[in-house]
Design an enzyme around this catalytic site. Structure first.
Site, PDB file in Angstrom:
ATOM      1  N   SER A 138       0.852  -1.186   0.000  1.00 38.56           N
ATOM      2  CA  SER A 138       0.000   0.000   0.000  1.00 38.56           C
ATOM      3  C   SER A 138       0.888   1.236   0.000  1.00 38.56           C
ATOM      4  CB  SER A 138      -0.848  -0.022   1.269  1.00 38.56           C
ATOM      5  OG  SER A 138      -1.534   1.212   1.431  1.00 38.56           O
ATOM      6  N   TYR A 151      -1.620  -1.174  10.525  1.00 36.59           N
ATOM      7  CA  TYR A 151      -1.617  -1.423   9.073  1.00 36.59           C
ATOM      8  C   TYR A 151      -0.348  -0.853   8.431  1.00 36.59           C
ATOM      9  CZ  TYR A 151      -3.545  -1.645   4.303  1.00 36.59           C
ATOM     10  OH  TYR A 151      -3.760  -1.901   2.971  1.00 36.59           O
TER      11      TYR A 151
HETATM   12  N1  LIG Z   1      -8.968  -1.441   0.189  1.00 37.34           N
HETATM   13  C1  LIG Z   1      -8.100  -0.463  -0.031  1.00 37.34           C
HETATM   14  O1  LIG Z   1      -8.471   0.720  -0.118  1.00 37.34           O
HETATM   15  C2  LIG Z   1      -6.637  -0.787  -0.182  1.00 37.34           C
HETATM   16  C3  LIG Z   1      -5.721   0.276  -0.338  1.00 37.34           C
HETATM   17  C4  LIG Z   1      -4.359  -0.036  -0.486  1.00 37.34           C
HETATM   18  C5  LIG Z   1      -3.937  -1.352  -0.477  1.00 37.34           C
HETATM   19  N2  LIG Z   1      -4.860  -2.372  -0.320  1.00 37.34           N
HETATM   20  C6  LIG Z   1      -4.340  -3.735  -0.295  1.00 37.34           C
HETATM   21  O2  LIG Z   1      -4.919  -4.462  -1.383  1.00 37.34           O
HETATM   22  C7  LIG Z   1      -4.971  -5.859  -1.043  1.00 37.34           C
HETATM   23  C8  LIG Z   1      -6.350  -6.392  -1.334  1.00 37.34           C
HETATM   24  O3  LIG Z   1      -7.299  -5.796  -0.468  1.00 37.34           O
HETATM   25  P1  LIG Z   1      -8.787  -5.423  -0.942  1.00 37.34           P
HETATM   26  O4  LIG Z   1      -8.864  -3.971  -1.110  1.00 37.34           O
HETATM   27  O5  LIG Z   1      -9.170  -6.307  -2.076  1.00 37.34           O
HETATM   28  O6  LIG Z   1      -9.604  -5.792   0.399  1.00 37.34           O
HETATM   29  P2  LIG Z   1     -10.501  -7.089   0.730  1.00 37.34           P
HETATM   30  O7  LIG Z   1     -10.809  -7.003   2.179  1.00 37.34           O
HETATM   31  O8  LIG Z   1     -11.645  -7.162  -0.223  1.00 37.34           O
HETATM   32  O9  LIG Z   1      -9.537  -8.314   0.408  1.00 37.34           O
HETATM   33  C9  LIG Z   1      -8.698  -8.932   1.343  1.00 37.34           C
HETATM   34  C10 LIG Z   1      -8.922 -10.431   1.271  1.00 37.34           C
HETATM   35  O10 LIG Z   1      -8.000 -11.046   2.166  1.00 37.34           O
HETATM   36  C11 LIG Z   1      -8.690 -12.100   2.812  1.00 37.34           C
HETATM   37  N3  LIG Z   1      -8.045 -12.457   4.076  1.00 37.34           N
HETATM   38  C12 LIG Z   1      -8.054 -11.756   5.256  1.00 37.34           C
HETATM   39  N4  LIG Z   1      -7.409 -12.447   6.193  1.00 37.34           N
HETATM   40  C13 LIG Z   1      -6.968 -13.594   5.620  1.00 37.34           C
HETATM   41  C14 LIG Z   1      -6.213 -14.696   6.085  1.00 37.34           C
HETATM   42  N5  LIG Z   1      -5.797 -14.795   7.365  1.00 37.34           N
HETATM   43  N6  LIG Z   1      -5.912 -15.684   5.212  1.00 37.34           N
HETATM   44  C15 LIG Z   1      -6.338 -15.604   3.923  1.00 37.34           C
HETATM   45  N7  LIG Z   1      -7.067 -14.603   3.430  1.00 37.34           N
HETATM   46  C16 LIG Z   1      -7.364 -13.596   4.271  1.00 37.34           C
HETATM   47  C17 LIG Z   1     -10.106 -11.572   3.004  1.00 37.34           C
HETATM   48  O11 LIG Z   1     -11.031 -12.630   3.252  1.00 37.34           O
HETATM   49  C18 LIG Z   1     -10.340 -10.832   1.697  1.00 37.34           C
HETATM   50  O12 LIG Z   1     -10.945 -11.638   0.729  1.00 37.34           O
HETATM   51  C19 LIG Z   1      -4.560  -5.952   0.427  1.00 37.34           C
HETATM   52  O13 LIG Z   1      -3.205  -6.342   0.509  1.00 37.34           O
HETATM   53  C20 LIG Z   1      -4.739  -4.538   0.930  1.00 37.34           C
HETATM   54  O14 LIG Z   1      -3.937  -4.265   2.055  1.00 37.34           O
HETATM   55  C21 LIG Z   1      -6.182  -2.108  -0.185  1.00 37.34           C
END
Ligand SMILES: NC(=O)c1ccc[n+]([C@@H]2O[C@H](COP(=O)([O-])OP(=O)(O)OC[C@H]3O[C@@H](n4cnc5c(N)ncnc54)[C@H](O)[C@@H]3O)[C@@H](O)[C@H]2O)c1
Length: 259
Positions: A138, A151
């Site tokens: 991120s 985070y």
């Molecule tokens: N959402 C945002 O605004 C944002 C911003 C910057 C970076 N990100 C990063 O993008 C990536 C994807 O996130 P997203 O936005 O799709 O959110 P999301 O919550 O939809 O996806 C995260 C997924 O990880 C899974 N997960 C959580 N704990 C787990 C575990 N112990 N074992 C296996 N799976 C697990 C969840 O079930 C979920 O499906 C992440 O690395 C997140 O940190 C997201």
């Protein structure tokens, strides 16, 4: 960017960015194993992608589950060429209201999870002649943010792991890179949404303080991941690629454009 004959494992792929990454890799010809703790959603997402994709349950914090999943993939597909460490959890809250248990949990999923994944797949990648690992981080792993200490720490840590692993594994033909995402699935911060809407103007202003206003869409993150896994990035390792609408370029001051 052709991933035919490659086998790719994506964590946290039941929904959100992980699901879009899995789709991109499948479109590029890879056989894709979607993994997540959300079983029903994961099964559905994989089914939608067609015969080149399938779902396996994997909690990234559990080493035994990593080993079991890797064994199943090797037995069925013969090799693992790509690992995308995408699964993560968010915690929003001041340091004073973040319990040590919560802090440890966030690091466990977001940083130790990718470490366990790397540790598990590397021997198989070496046996197959090399591979590519992409850690989905991120912009919060590039600069700090208040109210996000757990985070931010986890994503800075993941960036460190990326560089250490890149140096360690380069001579084995394994590249390791980091995508610094500036956007994702809004469902990730759903538990805090009720409070966020009370200062929505600040949140919108934060996202508009970028060269290109707004958050980067999941498709943009997925394109960057595809690039870094492909041979087009054969000489790129140990980098962080921001996909952030220019958030890391600096601050945009609207009035200065009118001078
Ligand atoms: N959402 C945002 O605004 C944002 C911003 C910057 C970076 N990100 C990063 O993008 C990536 C994807 O996130 P997203 O936005 O799709 O959110 P999301 O919550 O939809 O996806 C995260 C997924 O990880 C899974 N997960 C959580 N704990 C787990 C575990 N112990 N074992 C296996 N799976 C697990 C969840 O079930 C979920 O499906 C992440 O690395 C997140 O940190 C997201």
């Amino acid at each position: 960017m052709d991933l035919r004959d490659r086998v790719a494992l994506v964590t946290g792929a039941a929904r959100g960015v992980g699901a879009v990454i899995a789709a991109r890799l499948a479109e590029a010809g890879a056989r894709v194993i979607l993994t997540d703790v959300r079983e029903e959603e994961g099964e559905r997402t994989a089914a939608d992608l067609g015969p080149s994709a399938r779902f396996l349950r994997l909690d990234v914090t559990d080493e035994a589950q990593w080993n079991a999943v890797a064994s199943q993939v090797i037995e069925a597909d013969g090799h693992i060429d790509v690992l995308v460490n995408n699964a993560a959890v968010l915690h929003m809250g001041a340091i004073a209201s973040t319990t040590p248990e919560t802090f440890r949990r966030v690091l466990d999923v977001n940083t130790t999870g990718p470490f366990l994944g790397t540790r598990t797949v590397v021997p198989h990648m070496i046996a197959g002649g090399g591979g590519a690992i992409v850690n989905v981080g991120s912009v919060d792993g590039l600069f700090g943010n208040n109210g996000l200490s757990a985070y931010v720490t986890s994503k800075f840590g993941l960036r460190g792991l990326t560089k250490a692993a890149a140096l360690e594994l380069g001579r084995d033909g394994i590249r390791v890179n980091y995508v610094a995402s500036g956007g994702g699935n809004p469902e990730m911060y759903a538990p805090w949404m009720e409070r966020i809407v009370t200062f929505l103007d600040e949140t919108i202003a934060y996202q508009n303080d970028r060269a290109i206003p707004g958050g980067a869409p999941p498709e943009a993150i997925a394109d960057a991941v595809l690039f870094l896994t492909s041979d087009a990035a054969a000489h790129i390792t140990g980098v962080e690629l921001p996909v952030d609408n220019g958030a890391t370029a600096g601050h945009f001051i609207p009035g200065f454009n009118r001078l």
